[in-house]
Structures are given as structure tokens and as C-alpha cells.
Scaffold this motif. Structure first.
Motif, PDB file in Angstrom:
ATOM      1  N   LYS A 141       0.851  -1.193   0.027  1.00  0.00           N
ATOM      2  CA  LYS A 141       0.046  -0.288  -0.251  1.00  0.00           C
ATOM      3  C   LYS A 141       0.780   1.302  -0.426  1.00  0.00           C
ATOM      4  CE  LYS A 141      -4.026  -1.335  -0.340  1.00  0.00           C
ATOM      5  NZ  LYS A 141      -4.694  -1.390  -1.269  1.00  0.00           N
ATOM      6  N   PHE A 142       2.412   1.641   0.606  1.00  0.00           N
ATOM      7  CA  PHE A 142       2.609   2.140   1.057  1.00  0.00           C
ATOM      8  C   PHE A 142       3.561   2.432  -0.450  1.00  0.00           C
ATOM      9  CE2 PHE A 142       6.590   4.443   3.234  1.00  0.00           C
ATOM     10  CZ  PHE A 142       5.534   6.064   3.460  1.00  0.00           C
ATOM     11  N   CYS A 143       4.110   1.472  -1.109  1.00  0.00           N
ATOM     12  CA  CYS A 143       4.641   1.791  -2.385  1.00  0.00           C
ATOM     13  C   CYS A 143       4.046   1.997  -3.375  1.00  0.00           C
ATOM     14  CB  CYS A 143       5.398   0.416  -2.428  1.00  0.00           C
ATOM     15  SG  CYS A 143       7.065  -0.127  -1.671  1.00  0.00           S
ATOM     16  N   SER A 144       2.758   2.023  -3.311  1.00  0.00           N
ATOM     17  CA  SER A 144       1.855   2.397  -4.373  1.00  0.00           C
ATOM     18  C   SER A 144       1.013   3.746  -4.382  1.00  0.00           C
ATOM     19  CB  SER A 144      -0.149   1.020  -4.286  1.00  0.00           C
ATOM     20  OG  SER A 144      -0.501   1.896  -5.498  1.00  0.00           O
ATOM     21  N   TYR A 145       1.294   3.473  -3.061  1.00  0.00           N
ATOM     22  CA  TYR A 145       1.058   4.905  -2.869  1.00  0.00           C
ATOM     23  C   TYR A 145       2.294   6.362  -3.225  1.00  0.00           C
ATOM     24  CZ  TYR A 145       0.580   9.464   0.094  1.00  0.00           C
ATOM     25  OH  TYR A 145       1.218  10.797   0.850  1.00  0.00           O
ATOM     26  N   LEU A 146       3.322   5.767  -2.742  1.00  0.00           N
ATOM     27  CA  LEU A 146       4.683   6.345  -3.482  1.00  0.00           C
ATOM     28  C   LEU A 146       4.933   6.978  -4.556  1.00  0.00           C
ATOM     29  CD1 LEU A 146       7.311   5.503  -0.578  1.00  0.00           C
ATOM     30  CD2 LEU A 146       6.063   7.494  -0.569  1.00  0.00           C
ATOM     31  N   ILE A 147       4.183   5.749  -5.513  1.00  0.00           N
ATOM     32  CA  ILE A 147       4.875   5.158  -7.153  1.00  0.00           C
ATOM     33  C   ILE A 147       3.244   6.165  -7.417  1.00  0.00           C
ATOM     34  CG2 ILE A 147       4.086   4.030  -8.726  1.00  0.00           C
ATOM     35  CD1 ILE A 147       5.265   1.988  -7.896  1.00  0.00           C
ATOM     36  N   ASP A 148       2.462   6.749  -6.784  1.00  0.00           N
ATOM     37  CA  ASP A 148       1.299   7.767  -7.507  1.00  0.00           C
ATOM     38  C   ASP A 148       1.657   9.125  -6.880  1.00  0.00           C
ATOM     39  OD1 ASP A 148      -0.277   5.550  -8.393  1.00  0.00           O
ATOM     40  OD2 ASP A 148      -1.477   5.204  -7.312  1.00  0.00           O
ATOM     41  N   ARG A 149       2.421   9.704  -5.793  1.00  0.00           N
ATOM     42  CA  ARG A 149       3.376  10.919  -5.701  1.00  0.00           C
ATOM     43  C   ARG A 149       3.517  11.453  -6.817  1.00  0.00           C
ATOM     44  NH1 ARG A 149       5.260  11.194   0.800  1.00  0.00           N
ATOM     45  NH2 ARG A 149       4.950  12.930   1.001  1.00  0.00           N
ATOM     46  N   LYS A 150       3.505  12.789  -6.354  1.00  0.00           N
ATOM     47  CA  LYS A 150       3.997  13.520  -7.655  1.00  0.00           C
ATOM     48  C   LYS A 150       5.454  14.668  -6.304  1.00  0.00           C
ATOM     49  CE  LYS A 150       0.008  14.557 -10.451  1.00  0.00           C
ATOM     50  NZ  LYS A 150      -0.683  15.579 -11.464  1.00  0.00           N
ATOM     51  N   GLN A 151       6.082  13.846  -5.615  1.00  0.00           N
ATOM     52  CA  GLN A 151       6.848  14.409  -4.673  1.00  0.00           C
ATOM     53  C   GLN A 151       8.460  14.658  -5.448  1.00  0.00           C
ATOM     54  OE1 GLN A 151       7.557  13.571  -1.044  1.00  0.00           O
ATOM     55  NE2 GLN A 151       7.558  15.661  -0.287  1.00  0.00           N
ATOM     56  N   ARG A 152       9.353  15.260  -5.709  1.00  0.00           N
ATOM     57  CA  ARG A 152      10.555  14.682  -6.060  1.00  0.00           C
ATOM     58  C   ARG A 152      11.476  14.989  -5.415  1.00  0.00           C
ATOM     59  NH1 ARG A 152      11.001  15.632 -12.664  1.00  0.00           N
ATOM     60  NH2 ARG A 152       8.981  14.361 -13.055  1.00  0.00           N
ATOM     61  N   ILE A 153      12.399  14.190  -5.355  1.00  0.00           N
ATOM     62  CA  ILE A 153      13.788  14.305  -4.237  1.00  0.00           C
ATOM     63  C   ILE A 153      14.489  15.023  -5.285  1.00  0.00           C
ATOM     64  CG2 ILE A 153      15.002  12.411  -4.687  1.00  0.00           C
ATOM     65  CD1 ILE A 153      15.729  12.623  -1.822  1.00  0.00           C
ATOM     66  N   GLY A 154      14.871  15.362  -6.474  1.00  0.00           N
ATOM     67  CA  GLY A 154      15.866  16.537  -7.700  1.00  0.00           C
ATOM     68  C   GLY A 154      16.163  15.620  -8.444  1.00  0.00           C
ATOM     69  N   ARG A 155      16.838  15.878  -9.300  1.00  0.00           N
ATOM     70  CA  ARG A 155      17.282  15.112 -11.103  1.00  0.00           C
ATOM     71  C   ARG A 155      17.845  14.681 -10.813  1.00  0.00           C
ATOM     72  NH1 ARG A 155      15.235  18.546 -14.828  1.00  0.00           N
ATOM     73  NH2 ARG A 155      16.353  18.291 -15.896  1.00  0.00           N
ATOM     74  N   LEU A 156      17.765  13.026 -10.196  1.00  0.00           N
ATOM     75  CA  LEU A 156      18.547  12.408 -10.593  1.00  0.00           C
ATOM     76  C   LEU A 156      18.686  11.168 -11.324  1.00  0.00           C
ATOM     77  CD1 LEU A 156      18.535  11.142  -6.804  1.00  0.00           C
ATOM     78  CD2 LEU A 156      20.260  12.523  -7.638  1.00  0.00           C
ATOM     79  N   LYS A 157      19.728  11.516 -12.506  1.00  0.00           N
ATOM     80  CA  LYS A 157      18.902  10.406 -13.446  1.00  0.00           C
ATOM     81  C   LYS A 157      20.363  10.381 -14.817  1.00  0.00           C
ATOM     82  CE  LYS A 157      17.736  12.975 -17.431  1.00  0.00           C
ATOM     83  NZ  LYS A 157      16.996  13.871 -18.410  1.00  0.00           N
ATOM     84  N   LYS A 158      20.294   9.276 -15.132  1.00  0.00           N
ATOM     85  CA  LYS A 158      21.379   8.404 -16.349  1.00  0.00           C
ATOM     86  C   LYS A 158      20.585   7.753 -17.545  1.00  0.00           C
ATOM     87  CE  LYS A 158      25.881   7.927 -16.609  1.00  0.00           C
ATOM     88  NZ  LYS A 158      26.798   8.955 -16.028  1.00  0.00           N
ATOM     89  N   ARG A 159      21.343   7.848 -18.373  1.00  0.00           N
ATOM     90  CA  ARG A 159      20.805   7.646 -19.927  1.00  0.00           C
ATOM     91  C   ARG A 159      22.405   6.973 -20.950  1.00  0.00           C
ATOM     92  NH1 ARG A 159      16.867  10.341 -23.028  1.00  0.00           N
ATOM     93  NH2 ARG A 159      16.534  11.969 -21.988  1.00  0.00           N
ATOM     94  N   ASN A 160      21.440   6.248 -21.448  1.00  0.00           N
ATOM     95  CA  ASN A 160      22.614   4.923 -22.038  1.00  0.00           C
ATOM     96  C   ASN A 160      21.885   4.266 -23.418  1.00  0.00           C
ATOM     97  OD1 ASN A 160      24.604   3.421 -23.130  1.00  0.00           O
ATOM     98  ND2 ASN A 160      24.420   2.321 -21.611  1.00  0.00           N
TER      99      ASN A 160
END
Length: 277
Positions: A141-160
Motif C-alpha cells: 500500500k505504501f509503495c503504491s502510494y509513493l508511486i502515485d505521489r508527485k513528490q520528487r527529491i531532485g534530478r537524479l538521472k542516467k541515460r544510455n
């Protein structure tokens, strides 16, 4: 006549006292700046607050498992919630300017009773199974809630090669860190997942610099895919026991492709680990 009335009242006092058990109600804190989420073991049928400076919102039509509580400054009040199956929950609600907790996962054991009498099963095995089920239910339930939540912590991204790995959020709850991760496949070729690992890297100082890596095993993972199809985006959650790191260390999230070379390593600074949401 007065004596008869007095005797009648005395006769009824013990009956009323024993029929109404006393409960020590837990307190939930809320304010007007943040939503406090309450997750219940069954869909909410009715939720009532005792004062207008507390607002409890929930889906009255769909019957979801969670509701949101907000409060304005004022005297404490109470919250009464009745579940779909008649389970009753009661709490004291209080305004607090600074909140230490934003999510409450409420087990059935916190119920103060039921609208109608129910048989109690006190089998030890059943209790152990309930404990395991409640923990798994909590995570899901908590994981499902976090996935739907729009809150972000920062721009953490990697592309390849058209594969994008993101850490959308890091949330601390109940001695655990929840890593909300997104894998996006922008290529025209399916991505078969070999592994997704989180580790802590320490840089060794000296003439021969090297890296020491310590892997962190998740206690639970939510929605971990075996494959990310072309033009598909998948969100998942890794639950890791709480940890912190110094400024000379960092966390590394590794995404490895099965029978392929589109591998990614996303480095996460200590400031994100030590200051989760």
C-alpha cells in the motif's frame, strides 16, 4: 418515590460500566501545510471529525483504503472511521506546526470494535500469519502510494542508448528508506532486466586509489519488472534498511541488461541519502 429512583439508578450503574470497555486512544498530528495519509485495512465507508478545524477526506464513491487528514490551529478533537466491513477506528487528532510523521498504516488490531458483534479467532498460528500479511500489506500500500505521489527529491538521472534510469524520490519511514525508481525505454528494442542493485561506494585515499563497494539488500521490492518493452515506462520501489553515508561516500544504483550492454550506473550523493523526504 425518591428512594425507589435512587435504588434503580444504583442497580443500573454496574451494567453500564461493564458494557462499555475503556480504550486509550492514540493521537495523530496534522497541520494545514501537509497531507497526513491514513491507510486502513479495509475500504473507508465513513470518516467523521469532531471539529471543523480538522478535515478528513476520502473517496466516498470508490471506497479506497486511505484518507487524508489536515488541520488548522485550534483545540484537539477526535476522528472516527468506519470501514466497509463495520470495523471502527477512533483517534485523538491534534494540530502540530512541525510534523515528524506523514503516513500512518493502521492494522486491524488498532480497531476499537465493530458495528456488529464478530467472533474473535485467537489461534497463535493465525496471529503469526496476520503479522506477516500486515507487513506485506503495509509495503504494498505504501509503495503504491509513493508511486502515485508527485513528490520528487531532485534530478537524479542516467541515460544510455535510449534507456533512462531515474530515482524519483527517497522517502524515510519506519526505519527504512524507500527508493522510488523509474526505468524508461525510449529505444525500439525491449530491455530484459538482468539485475538492479544498490551499493555504497567508498573512495580509498592514497597513491593507489580504488573503490570499495558494499551492496544493500532490499527487504522488499515493489513492481520490479523482468522486461521493459519498447516505449514503456516502469516505476518500482526498493525498500532498504535505513542507512546514512559521509561526504566521501556515495550510493550507486546499477541497472544491468540481460544478454546486452545497455548498462547504467546512477550515482547518488550523500546529501540525498541523508536528507530523504
Amino acid at each position: 418515590m425518591k428512594h425507589l429512583i435512587f435504588i434503580s439508578l444504583l442497580l443500573f450503574v454496574p451494567v453500564l460500566t461493564t458494557a462499555q470497555p475503556s480504550f486509550r486512544l492514540d493521537t495523530i498530528y496534522a497541520n494545514d501545510q501537509k497531507n497526513v495519509a491514513l491507510f486502513f485495512p479495509e475500504p473507508i465507508r465513513q470518516g467523521i471529525t469532531g471539529s471543523e478545524n480538522f478535515v478528513f477526506t476520502y473517496n466516498r464513491e470508490k471506497g479506497q483504503y486511505f484518507g487524508l487528514l489536515q488541520a488548522k490551529p485550534g483545540k484537539e478533537s477526535n476522528l472516527l472511521v468506519v470501514g466497509k466491513n463495520g470495523t471502527v477506528f477512533s483517534y485523538i487528532v491534534t494540530y502540530k506546526k512541525k510534523l515528524n510523521r506523514l503516513n500512518y498504516f493502521i492494522p486491524t488490531s488498532k480497531s476499537i470494535g465493530n458495528e456488529r458483534p464478530i467472533a474473535l479467532d485467537s489461534t497463535p498460528l493465525a496471529k503469526r500469519e496476520d503479522t506477516i500479511d500486515n507487513k506485506t500489506y503495509y509495503y504494498n500500500k505504501f509503495c503504491s502510494y509513493l508511486i502515485d505521489r508527485k513528490q520528487r527529491i531532485g534530478r537524479l538521472k542516467k541515460r544510455n542508448e535510449g534507456i533512462v534510469l531515474r530515482v524519483k524520490n527517497i522517502v524515510f519511514d519506519k526505519e527504512e528508506l524507500y527508493f522510488v525508481i523509474q526505468i524508461e525505454n525510449k529505444s525500439s528494442l525491449d530491455y530484459d532486466l538482468n539485475f538492479l542493485k544498490l551499493s555504497i561506494e567508498t573512495r580509498k585515499k592514497g597513491k593507489k586509489k580504488s573503490l570499495q563497494r558494499l551492496y544493500q539488500e532490499p527487504v522488499f521490492n515493489y513492481n520490479l519488472p523482468a522486461k521493459v518493452k519498447e516505449n514503456e515506462t516502469v516505476k518500482l520501489v526498493y525498500v532498504i534498511p535505513k542507512f546514512s553515508i559521509s561526504n566521501d561516500r556515495r550510493a550507486v544504483l546499477e541497472l544491468n541488461e540481460k544478454n546486452g550492454e545497455r548498462n547504467l550506473k546512477l550515482k547518488i550523493s550523500h546529501r540525498f541519502i541523508n536528507n530523504p523526504n
